[in-house]
Design a protein around this motif. Structure first.
Motif, PDB file in Angstrom:
ATOM      1  N   THR A   4       0.841  -1.191   0.000  1.00  0.00           N
ATOM      2  CA  THR A   4       0.000   0.000   0.000  1.00  0.00           C
ATOM      3  C   THR A   4       0.875   1.240   0.000  1.00  0.00           C
ATOM      4  O   THR A   4       2.027   1.214   0.440  1.00  0.00           O
ATOM      5  CB  THR A   4      -0.928   0.031   1.236  1.00  0.00           C
ATOM      6  N   MET A   5       0.296   2.317  -0.493  1.00  0.00           N
ATOM      7  CA  MET A   5       1.011   3.580  -0.583  1.00  0.00           C
ATOM      8  C   MET A   5       1.097   4.217   0.798  1.00  0.00           C
ATOM      9  O   MET A   5       0.119   4.278   1.520  1.00  0.00           O
ATOM     10  CB  MET A   5       0.261   4.512  -1.546  1.00  0.00           C
ATOM     11  N   LYS A   6       2.260   4.678   1.174  1.00  0.00           N
ATOM     12  CA  LYS A   6       2.443   5.411   2.416  1.00  0.00           C
ATOM     13  C   LYS A   6       2.068   6.870   2.135  1.00  0.00           C
ATOM     14  O   LYS A   6       2.774   7.579   1.421  1.00  0.00           O
ATOM     15  CB  LYS A   6       3.890   5.331   2.894  1.00  0.00           C
ATOM     16  N   GLU A   9       4.502   9.711   2.773  1.00  0.00           N
ATOM     17  CA  GLU A   9       5.598   9.819   1.817  1.00  0.00           C
ATOM     18  C   GLU A   9       5.117  10.332   0.464  1.00  0.00           C
ATOM     19  O   GLU A   9       5.924  10.632  -0.403  1.00  0.00           O
ATOM     20  CB  GLU A   9       6.268   8.452   1.632  1.00  0.00           C
ATOM     21  N   ASN A  10       3.809  10.413   0.272  1.00  0.00           N
ATOM     22  CA  ASN A  10       3.249  10.796  -1.020  1.00  0.00           C
ATOM     23  C   ASN A  10       2.160  11.862  -0.849  1.00  0.00           C
ATOM     24  O   ASN A  10       1.088  11.777  -1.424  1.00  0.00           O
ATOM     25  CB  ASN A  10       2.654   9.563  -1.707  1.00  0.00           C
ATOM     26  N   ALA A  12       1.846  14.941  -1.851  1.00  0.00           N
ATOM     27  CA  ALA A  12       1.437  15.676  -3.049  1.00  0.00           C
ATOM     28  C   ALA A  12       0.500  14.833  -3.911  1.00  0.00           C
ATOM     29  O   ALA A  12      -0.506  15.345  -4.423  1.00  0.00           O
ATOM     30  CB  ALA A  12       2.659  16.107  -3.859  1.00  0.00           C
ATOM     31  N   LEU A  13       0.806  13.553  -4.047  1.00  0.00           N
ATOM     32  CA  LEU A  13      -0.045  12.667  -4.843  1.00  0.00           C
ATOM     33  C   LEU A  13      -1.415  12.509  -4.181  1.00  0.00           C
ATOM     34  O   LEU A  13      -2.448  12.579  -4.842  1.00  0.00           O
ATOM     35  CB  LEU A  13       0.628  11.305  -5.021  1.00  0.00           C
ATOM     36  N   PHE A  14      -1.418  12.306  -2.862  1.00  0.00           N
ATOM     37  CA  PHE A  14      -2.685  12.190  -2.145  1.00  0.00           C
ATOM     38  C   PHE A  14      -3.491  13.483  -2.277  1.00  0.00           C
ATOM     39  O   PHE A  14      -4.699  13.444  -2.502  1.00  0.00           O
ATOM     40  CB  PHE A  14      -2.470  11.852  -0.672  1.00  0.00           C
ATOM     41  N   GLU A  15      -2.852  14.621  -2.141  1.00  0.00           N
ATOM     42  CA  GLU A  15      -3.565  15.905  -2.254  1.00  0.00           C
ATOM     43  C   GLU A  15      -4.140  16.081  -3.658  1.00  0.00           C
ATOM     44  O   GLU A  15      -5.262  16.567  -3.822  1.00  0.00           O
ATOM     45  CB  GLU A  15      -2.637  17.079  -1.908  1.00  0.00           C
ATOM     46  N   GLU A  16      -3.398  15.669  -4.665  1.00  0.00           N
ATOM     47  CA  GLU A  16      -3.910  15.749  -6.041  1.00  0.00           C
ATOM     48  C   GLU A  16      -5.139  14.861  -6.208  1.00  0.00           C
ATOM     49  O   GLU A  16      -6.134  15.262  -6.820  1.00  0.00           O
ATOM     50  CB  GLU A  16      -2.814  15.349  -7.036  1.00  0.00           C
ATOM     51  N   LEU A  17      -5.097  13.653  -5.652  1.00  0.00           N
ATOM     52  CA  LEU A  17      -6.258  12.752  -5.695  1.00  0.00           C
ATOM     53  C   LEU A  17      -7.438  13.369  -4.949  1.00  0.00           C
ATOM     54  O   LEU A  17      -8.565  13.368  -5.434  1.00  0.00           O
ATOM     55  CB  LEU A  17      -5.903  11.384  -5.097  1.00  0.00           C
TER      56      LEU A  17
END
Length: 161
Positions: A4-6, A9-10, A12-17
């Protein structure tokens, strides 16, 4: 073992989603308003019709609970839907004090709504064709989980207010 994605650590990616999901919600509301307007309903009336159709038979109290509206507001909404021929009230044969709101079968209205949704359905199909069966299954799983999560968040918000 599933990796699973941490999220820490991500970020920016989570915020974009997160922003994409919020924008999808806004676009859904705007689209619903456009369709509702085409058939002479408010967005709230249109969404109430979806709830009534999905969960029939439905009492006014249950509809008010789902919509987050007062009993007075729901009475007015149901009165308007009834005047326009979208719903009717039926007494519960087991308890004559209870009244159900049931959709009126209207093939012409269904046909118009299907036609209004057709461009979106066509484009959605084109979009979905870019994904594998496994990816679609994953997206479906995530959407169902997100729907459950949203229902839980709404229920909690209403309890706290």
């Amino acid at each position: 073992m599933k990796s699973t994605m941490k999220l820490d650590e991500n970020k920016a990616l989570f915020e974009e989603l997160n922003q994409a999901v919020q924008w999808a919600g806004t676009l859904t509301v705007i689209h619903t308003n456009a369709i509702a307007h085409q058939i002479g309903l408010s967005a709230t009336e249109f969404e109430a019709m979806d709830l009534i159709s999905r969960f029939q038979p439905m009492t006014a109290g249950k509809l008010a609970e789902y919509c987050g509206l007062t009993s007075g507001a729901i009475t007015g909404l149901v009165d308007r839907l009834e005047r326009q021929g979208f719903v009717r009230r039926e007494r519960d044969p087991a308890d004559r004090r209870r009244v159900f709101i049931v959709p009126v079968e209207n093939e012409e209205a269904k046909k118009k709504v299907r036609a209004l949704y057709k461009p979106m359905a066509t484009e959605f199909r084109k979009c979905a064709e870019n994904y594998t069966k496994d990816e679609i299954c994953l997206l479906l799983k995530m959407q169902k989980e997100a729907n459950t999560m949203v229902e839980q968040v709404i229920a909690k918000m209403r309890k706290e207010s």
